[in-house]
Design a protein around this motif. Sequence first.
Motif, PDB file in Angstrom:
ATOM      1  N   VAL A  20       8.358  29.399  20.206  1.00  0.00           N
ATOM      2  CA  VAL A  20       6.973  29.945  19.776  1.00  0.00           C
ATOM      3  C   VAL A  20       5.848  29.661  20.645  1.00  0.00           C
ATOM      4  O   VAL A  20       4.947  30.582  20.735  1.00  0.00           O
ATOM      5  N   ALA A  23       6.132  31.631  23.579  1.00  0.00           N
ATOM      6  CA  ALA A  23       6.035  33.043  23.544  1.00  0.00           C
ATOM      7  C   ALA A  23       4.335  33.039  23.427  1.00  0.00           C
ATOM      8  O   ALA A  23       3.800  34.034  23.916  1.00  0.00           O
ATOM      9  N   THR A  24       3.564  31.944  22.654  1.00  0.00           N
ATOM     10  CA  THR A  24       2.356  32.225  22.628  1.00  0.00           C
ATOM     11  C   THR A  24       1.523  32.158  23.888  1.00  0.00           C
ATOM     12  O   THR A  24       0.789  32.906  24.345  1.00  0.00           O
ATOM     13  N   CYS A  27       2.020  35.222  25.888  1.00  0.00           N
ATOM     14  CA  CYS A  27       1.234  36.344  25.541  1.00  0.00           C
ATOM     15  C   CYS A  27      -0.291  36.227  26.102  1.00  0.00           C
ATOM     16  O   CYS A  27      -0.594  37.119  26.748  1.00  0.00           O
ATOM     17  N   ALA A 101      -1.321  39.574  19.715  1.00  0.00           N
ATOM     18  CA  ALA A 101       0.031  39.016  19.542  1.00  0.00           C
ATOM     19  C   ALA A 101       0.032  37.508  19.635  1.00  0.00           C
ATOM     20  O   ALA A 101       0.578  36.839  19.051  1.00  0.00           O
ATOM     21  N   LEU A 105       0.997  34.866  16.868  1.00  0.00           N
ATOM     22  CA  LEU A 105       2.296  33.961  17.301  1.00  0.00           C
ATOM     23  C   LEU A 105       1.604  32.498  16.881  1.00  0.00           C
ATOM     24  O   LEU A 105       2.211  31.558  16.353  1.00  0.00           O
ATOM     25  N   ILE A 108       1.585  31.570  13.400  1.00  0.00           N
ATOM     26  CA  ILE A 108       2.833  31.220  12.924  1.00  0.00           C
ATOM     27  C   ILE A 108       3.376  29.838  13.493  1.00  0.00           C
ATOM     28  O   ILE A 108       3.887  29.014  13.080  1.00  0.00           O
ATOM     29  N   LEU A 109       2.780  29.611  14.809  1.00  0.00           N
ATOM     30  CA  LEU A 109       3.010  27.922  15.289  1.00  0.00           C
ATOM     31  C   LEU A 109       2.053  27.057  14.278  1.00  0.00           C
ATOM     32  O   LEU A 109       2.706  26.088  14.067  1.00  0.00           O
TER      33      LEU A 109
END
Length: 137
Positions: A20, A23-24, A27, A101, A105, A108-109
């Motif tokens: 994650v 991915a962050t 983004c 996004a 994320l 979420i992290l």
Amino acid sequence: LDRAFPRSPRGTLKIARTLVALATLLCFVASDAHEAYTALAGMETVITVLFLLLYLLRLDARMRCLFWPLADIFNSVIAALFLLVVGLFAIIIKTNKGTLAGGVLGLILLVLCLVDAVLLCKKISLDKARGRSVPAK
């Protein structure tokens, strides 16, 4: 090499945090977000990978100069605080969809960091014998 660690709850959580965070980072980099957002996501990715390798290679048992679970808790809590600020700023400002996004994320992290800190606190409180508690003579 600890082959059971990636399948343990803590190992799975570390791997999820790494993915994650990566991915962050992607983004924020793709959306040309503010450098602070990218730096925080990059640092979180690198630090989480280092802790993952520390536990995977059992280096925490070899390097006893630091109590690694406590250092990991501090990392998780401080990362959660920074991710809260950066994630909310990225969502509120949302200069483009990549920044939005990355902010989602990041939040979420943040949750994954808090869950990791809670799991580590339970591990510390449940491990009663650490090998250093020798009764005084």
